[in-house]
Design a protein around this motif. Structure first.
Motif, short mmCIF file in Angstrom:
data_model
loop_
_atom_site.label_atom_id
_atom_site.label_comp_id
_atom_site.label_asym_id
_atom_site.label_seq_id
_atom_site.Cartn_x
_atom_site.Cartn_y
_atom_site.Cartn_z
N ASP A 52 3.81 5.35 -2.63
CA ASP A 52 2.62 4.56 -2.94
C ASP A 52 3.06 3.35 -3.75
OD1 ASP A 52 0.23 3.48 -3.78
OD2 ASP A 52 -0.63 5.37 -4.44
N PRO A 86 5.12 2.22 -8.42
CA PRO A 86 5.56 3.05 -7.30
C PRO A 86 5.61 4.54 -7.66
CG PRO A 86 7.02 1.18 -7.59
CD PRO A 86 6.10 1.21 -8.77
N ARG A 128 4.78 5.83 4.62
CA ARG A 128 5.15 7.22 4.92
C ARG A 128 6.43 7.21 5.75
NH1 ARG A 128 -0.25 6.95 4.68
NH2 ARG A 128 -1.32 8.55 3.45
N SER A 165 0.93 0.76 -4.47
CA SER A 165 -0.25 0.02 -4.87
C SER A 165 -0.23 -0.43 -6.34
CB SER A 165 -1.52 0.83 -4.59
OG SER A 165 -1.46 2.08 -5.25
N ASN A 166 0.31 0.34 -7.23
CA ASN A 166 0.43 -0.05 -8.64
C ASN A 166 1.88 0.14 -9.06
OD1 ASN A 166 -2.32 -0.70 -9.28
ND2 ASN A 166 -2.77 1.45 -9.00
N THR A 184 4.95 15.16 -6.85
CA THR A 184 5.57 13.90 -7.24
C THR A 184 7.06 14.13 -7.44
OG1 THR A 184 3.55 13.12 -8.30
CG2 THR A 184 5.60 12.06 -8.96
N GLY A 238 0.80 -1.22 0.00
CA GLY A 238 0.00 0.00 0.00
C GLY A 238 0.83 1.25 0.00
N VAL A 239 0.66 2.06 1.05
CA VAL A 239 1.32 3.35 1.14
C VAL A 239 2.24 3.34 2.35
CG1 VAL A 239 0.95 5.81 1.49
CG2 VAL A 239 -0.60 4.52 0.02
N THR A 287 5.77 10.18 0.99
CA THR A 287 4.80 9.11 0.81
C THR A 287 5.23 8.29 -0.40
OG1 THR A 287 3.03 10.49 1.67
CG2 THR A 287 2.38 8.56 0.40
N ARG A 299 6.14 10.81 -3.32
CA ARG A 299 5.63 12.18 -3.21
C ARG A 299 6.10 12.81 -1.91
NH1 ARG A 299 0.92 9.56 -5.25
NH2 ARG A 299 0.43 10.32 -7.33
#
Length: 87
Positions: free
Chosen positions: A16, A21, A9, A18-19, A29, A6-7, A14, A24
């Motif tokens: 991410d 990478p 921190r 999920s798909n 970004t 998932g995410v 952050t 951010r």
């Protein structure tokens, strides 16, 4: 990549997973080469562990036998520079 991760921190960033990478800081970004993002994703998925060059090459490159430690070093440099510039 572990899509279930998932995410993540860390230090105001952050990542991410999920798909594809995406890194951010706030709403911005941070540009990183895809290979450097793979290395960063692997590192954050293995907190509190010693990760060797061999681990990174084996798990982050499609053809580990044709990859060398200089490629790993360049990715680490990219990550450090991107994180430092984004602060």
């Amino acid at each position: 990549m572990n899509a279930a991760m998932g995410v993540v921190r860390f230090s105001g960033f952050t990542l991410d997973l999920s798909n594809e990478p995406v890194l951010r800081r706030r709403d911005t970004t941070i540009a990183l080469r895809p290979q450097s993002l793979k290395v960063l994703a692997y590192l954050v998925q293995h907190p509190d562990q010693v990760v060797t060059n061999a681990d990174l090459i084996e798990n982050c490159w499609e053809n580990p036998k044709q990859t060398n430690v200089n490629s790993v070093a360049q990715c680490i440099t990219d990550i450090r520079e991107a994180l430092a510039e984004a602060k």
